[in-house]
Scaffold this motif. Structure first.
Motif, mmCIF file in Angstrom:
data_model
loop_
_atom_site.group_PDB
_atom_site.id
_atom_site.type_symbol
_atom_site.label_atom_id
_atom_site.label_comp_id
_atom_site.label_asym_id
_atom_site.label_seq_id
_atom_site.Cartn_x
_atom_site.Cartn_y
_atom_site.Cartn_z
ATOM 1 N N GLN A 3 -0.225 -3.320 15.802
ATOM 2 C CA GLN A 3 0.734 -2.496 16.531
ATOM 3 C C GLN A 3 0.088 -1.855 17.751
ATOM 4 O O GLN A 3 0.699 -1.775 18.827
ATOM 5 N N LYS A 22 -0.315 -4.461 20.500
ATOM 6 C CA LYS A 22 0.937 -4.803 21.169
ATOM 7 C C LYS A 22 1.256 -3.826 22.300
ATOM 8 O O LYS A 22 1.959 -4.175 23.256
ATOM 9 N N GLU A 62 -2.079 -4.411 10.059
ATOM 10 C CA GLU A 62 -0.779 -4.118 10.658
ATOM 11 C C GLU A 62 -0.887 -2.996 11.682
ATOM 12 O O GLU A 62 -0.291 -3.050 12.763
ATOM 13 N N ARG A 63 -1.709 -1.982 11.359
ATOM 14 C CA ARG A 63 -1.844 -0.844 12.271
ATOM 15 C C ARG A 63 -2.550 -1.254 13.563
ATOM 16 O O ARG A 63 -2.145 -0.863 14.663
#
Length: 215
Positions: free
Chosen positions: A99, A102, A95-96
């Motif tokens: 991010q 993105k 998830e990190r």
């Protein structure tokens, strides 16, 4: 949509996956691969010398298109770009890391091994992904099974592919390239056997030629 990796490949279908333990090997290894038809390289961050090796290739090997693999963190992402990498590759995406990606417009090939992971990356704008480890998560049958529900995603399968199975992958419509560690394995690099690596590179460059089209 996140920037794609495939436009950087200029029709190249096979990407050698490299572990460079000694930065002194970086220039002759990369030059050998480029000279024998494989200009796109994935240098993995699996050694202490990897970033230095990437810098050397970026500065000394004309025609080399450098991918940086095994990226796990935002710190590695930034270091790979600073070292001269053209694009990044990861075995999976936390998830990190997602991010961080993105917020970054660097071409990137994130890894996925399940349909759910593929869909999450698709929703994040990654229409090209690395299927890893390809042979363990289903290989060609997996690619065929997911070609219906995620027909707009293309893959670079990597992991366990051999010269004997490479064309089986390359013929699939949702495969734009494959990654292979058989071309320049660590033992041949340690032995500085550029002759054998060159031979393997030439053979790999001919794989899938009948399906090759300019990207």
């Amino acid at each position: 949509m996140h920037p794609k990796v495939s436009p950087l490949l200029s029709g190249t279908k096979v990407i050698p996956v490299l572990v460079i333990e000694n930065a002194d090997d970086a220039q002759p290894l990369a030059q050998c691969l480029v000279d024998n038809g494989l200009p796109v390289l994935e240098v993995t961050l699996r050694s202490h010398e990897a970033l230095r090796a990437i810098e050397i290739i970026a500065n000394q090997v004309e025609g080399a298109v450098i991918g940086v693999g095994s990226i796990l963190t935002e710190m590695q992402l930034n270091a790979a770009q600073s070292a001269g990498g053209w694009f990044g590759v990861s075995p999976g995406v936390s998830e990190r890391l997602l991010q961080a990606l993105k917020l970054n417009d660097w071409p990137f090939l994130p890894g996925a091994s399940t349909l759910s992971e593929i869909m999450i990356l698709r929703d994040a704008g990654f229409m090209e992904q690395k299927l890893f480890p390809a042979n363990i998560v289903g290989g060609v049958p997996m690619l065929r099974a997911i070609s219906g529900p995620v027909s707009d995603v293309s893959f670079c399968p990597t992991g366990g592919i051999t010269p004997d199975t490479a064309d089986d992958y390359l013929i699939e419509d949702n495969v734009f390239a494959i990654g292979g560690s058989w071309i320049a394995p660590v033992d041949l690099v340690r032995a500085k056997d550029w002759h054998e690596i060159g031979r393997r590179a030439r053979n790999a460059a001919n794989l899938g030629r009948q399906w090759r089209t300019a990207v």
